[in-house]
Design a protein around this motif. Structure first.
Motif, short mmCIF file in Angstrom:
data_model
loop_
_atom_site.label_atom_id
_atom_site.label_comp_id
_atom_site.label_asym_id
_atom_site.label_seq_id
_atom_site.Cartn_x
_atom_site.Cartn_y
_atom_site.Cartn_z
N GLY A 85 0.83 -1.19 0.00
CA GLY A 85 0.00 0.00 0.00
C GLY A 85 0.87 1.24 0.00
N ARG A 86 0.24 2.37 -0.22
CA ARG A 86 0.99 3.62 -0.34
C ARG A 86 1.74 3.99 0.94
N LYS A 87 1.06 3.93 2.08
CA LYS A 87 1.74 4.31 3.33
C LYS A 87 2.86 3.34 3.67
N ALA A 88 2.64 2.05 3.44
CA ALA A 88 3.70 1.08 3.68
C ALA A 88 4.88 1.32 2.76
N ASP A 130 -3.05 -2.63 6.99
CA ASP A 130 -3.11 -1.26 6.51
C ASP A 130 -1.99 -0.45 7.15
N ASP A 131 -1.31 0.33 6.35
CA ASP A 131 -0.29 1.28 6.81
C ASP A 131 0.95 0.63 7.44
N ALA A 132 1.18 -0.65 7.22
CA ALA A 132 2.35 -1.31 7.81
C ALA A 132 3.12 -2.07 6.74
N VAL A 133 4.43 -2.13 6.93
CA VAL A 133 5.31 -2.96 6.10
C VAL A 133 5.32 -4.35 6.73
N VAL A 147 9.57 -19.86 5.18
CA VAL A 147 9.14 -18.76 6.03
C VAL A 147 9.36 -19.15 7.49
N THR A 148 10.07 -18.31 8.23
CA THR A 148 10.28 -18.56 9.66
C THR A 148 9.30 -17.74 10.49
N HIS A 149 8.98 -16.55 10.02
CA HIS A 149 8.07 -15.68 10.77
C HIS A 149 7.69 -14.51 9.87
N PHE A 150 6.70 -13.77 10.30
CA PHE A 150 6.45 -12.48 9.69
C PHE A 150 5.97 -11.53 10.78
N GLN A 151 6.23 -10.26 10.55
CA GLN A 151 5.83 -9.24 11.50
C GLN A 151 5.48 -7.97 10.74
N TYR A 152 4.72 -7.12 11.40
CA TYR A 152 4.32 -5.85 10.81
C TYR A 152 5.03 -4.72 11.54
N VAL A 153 5.54 -3.78 10.76
CA VAL A 153 6.15 -2.58 11.34
C VAL A 153 5.44 -1.36 10.75
#
Length: 158
Positions: free
Chosen positions: A56-59, A125-128, A138-144
């Motif tokens: 998304g744009r913000k990400a 929304d709004d996170a990378v 894949v070991t993990h995923f997280q949002y920043v």
């Protein structure tokens, strides 16, 4: 005749669905064959340990604010890649503004313009989304959602 058509559609769509599969810890990262911002073939290298995914744009703005300030080769030195899902962006905006802006970056960006390809990928929304990998799994995923979090996740000083 109708059943034959449905079977044909499913047979042709099957490989596409396999490519786009869900991102879950323990599963292999689905193979992607995309183009980069320079319209050259792009894929996630086998030694990749981190996928920085902006949907998304913000990400994307967040990722570019942090990554754009780094030296050429920064992502490669961390065995990381940047992937941008630009499928929801109007085509005119993509061609006129977004891709030219990405071409100025000191790093390669995998670009998806197909909304179905990355539909199953984790996003907020709004996170990378940061997707950790080990030997292609894949070991993990997280949002920043801010620069400090992203900088920390990339091993940079906050």
């Amino acid at each position: 005749m109708k059943n034959t058509f449905i079977a044909l559609v499913l047979a042709l769509a099957g490989p596409l669905c396999a490519l786009a599969g869900p991102i879950e810890p323990g599963r292999p990262l689905p193979a992607l064959r995309l183009k980069n911002q320079h319209d050259q073939d792009w894929q996630v290298p086998a030694d990749t340990r981190l996928v920085v995914f902006a949907a998304g744009r913000k990400a994307s703005n967040l990722a570019l604010a942090v990554l754009g300030a780094q030296h050429k080769g920064f992502l490669e030195s961390r065995h990381a890649v940047y992937l941008a899902d630009m499928s929801r962006m109007p085509g005119l905006i993509t061609r006129t503004f977004a891709l030219p802006a990405l071409r100025e970056q000191p790093f390669e960006v995998g670009v998806s313009l197909d909304e179905t390809l990355l539909a199953g990928w984790p996003r907020q929304d709004d996170a990378v989304t940061l997707i950790g990998l080990e030997v292609g799994r894949v070991t993990h995923f997280q949002y920043v959602s801010n620069e400090t979090q992203l900088r920390t996740a990339l091993g940079l000083a906050p």
